[in-house]
Scaffold this motif. Structure first.
Motif, mmCIF file in Angstrom:
data_model
loop_
_atom_site.group_PDB
_atom_site.id
_atom_site.type_symbol
_atom_site.label_atom_id
_atom_site.label_comp_id
_atom_site.label_asym_id
_atom_site.label_seq_id
_atom_site.Cartn_x
_atom_site.Cartn_y
_atom_site.Cartn_z
ATOM 1 N N TRP A 68 0.839 -1.197 0.000
ATOM 2 C CA TRP A 68 0.000 0.000 0.000
ATOM 3 C C TRP A 68 0.870 1.241 0.000
ATOM 4 N N VAL B 150 -2.611 5.333 2.049
ATOM 5 C CA VAL B 150 -3.624 4.289 2.231
ATOM 6 C C VAL B 150 -3.450 3.653 3.604
ATOM 7 N N ARG C 178 -14.423 -2.091 2.835
ATOM 8 C CA ARG C 178 -15.182 -2.136 1.574
ATOM 9 C C ARG C 178 -14.520 -1.289 0.498
ATOM 10 N N TRP C 179 -14.026 -0.112 0.894
ATOM 11 C CA TRP C 179 -13.352 0.765 -0.055
ATOM 12 C C TRP C 179 -12.100 0.090 -0.601
ATOM 13 N N ALA C 180 -11.302 -0.496 0.296
ATOM 14 C CA ALA C 180 -10.063 -1.158 -0.116
ATOM 15 C C ALA C 180 -10.360 -2.363 -1.009
ATOM 16 N N ARG C 181 -11.386 -3.117 -0.674
ATOM 17 C CA ARG C 181 -11.755 -4.274 -1.492
ATOM 18 C C ARG C 181 -12.193 -3.841 -2.889
ATOM 19 N N SER C 182 -12.972 -2.764 -2.965
ATOM 20 C CA SER C 182 -13.467 -2.301 -4.265
ATOM 21 C C SER C 182 -12.347 -1.782 -5.163
ATOM 22 N N ARG C 183 -11.223 -1.403 -4.588
ATOM 23 C CA ARG C 183 -10.086 -0.914 -5.361
ATOM 24 C C ARG C 183 -8.986 -1.954 -5.534
ATOM 25 N N GLY C 184 -9.265 -3.179 -5.108
ATOM 26 C CA GLY C 184 -8.297 -4.256 -5.296
ATOM 27 C C GLY C 184 -7.106 -4.202 -4.361
ATOM 28 N N LEU C 185 -7.243 -3.496 -3.247
ATOM 29 C CA LEU C 185 -6.127 -3.378 -2.307
ATOM 30 C C LEU C 185 -6.009 -4.570 -1.359
#
Length: 108
Positions: free
Chosen positions: A66, A70, A89-96
């Motif tokens: 990261w 982040v 959820r934000w991190a998952r949606s951005r592939g992090l």
């Protein structure tokens, strides 16, 4: 290594749930009941999960490579109630929350 993103998500969710339990305990402690049993139970649980979230976040940041901001955002999300869920959820949606596969080094 593949288990770290799942562990991060589980700890983020558990930390948010422990916030809910602590807030309910605080309601009963400072509200009409005046009983602090809920805080005595939920407080240490939340403290342990808070600490676990910080530790798992640092590990996930390292293996997920990261950017510094982040990681800072993830760590800061542990302070306001339920924000670890939003960050997860934000991190998952951005592939992090993925870990690159590393090829094993051949043994000679």
């Amino acid at each position: 290594m593949r288990r770290i993103p799942a562990l991060f998500a589980a700890v983020a969710i558990a930390e948010a749930c422990s916030w809910a339990a602590l807030l309910i305990g605080m309601f009963f402690k400072y509200g009409p009941v005046g009983d602090e049993t809920g805080v005595q139970i939920a407080g240490p649980i939340h403290g342990a999960l808070f600490t676990a979230y910080l530790a798992v976040t640092v590990v996930m940041a390292r293996v997920g490579r990261w950017k510094w901001w982040v990681t800072l955002l993830a760590l800061a999300s542990s302070v306001p109630p339920f924000t670890t869920l939003v960050f997860e959820r934000w991190a998952r949606s951005r592939g992090l929350l993925t870990v690159a596969e590393v090829e094993p080094v051949p043994q000679s």
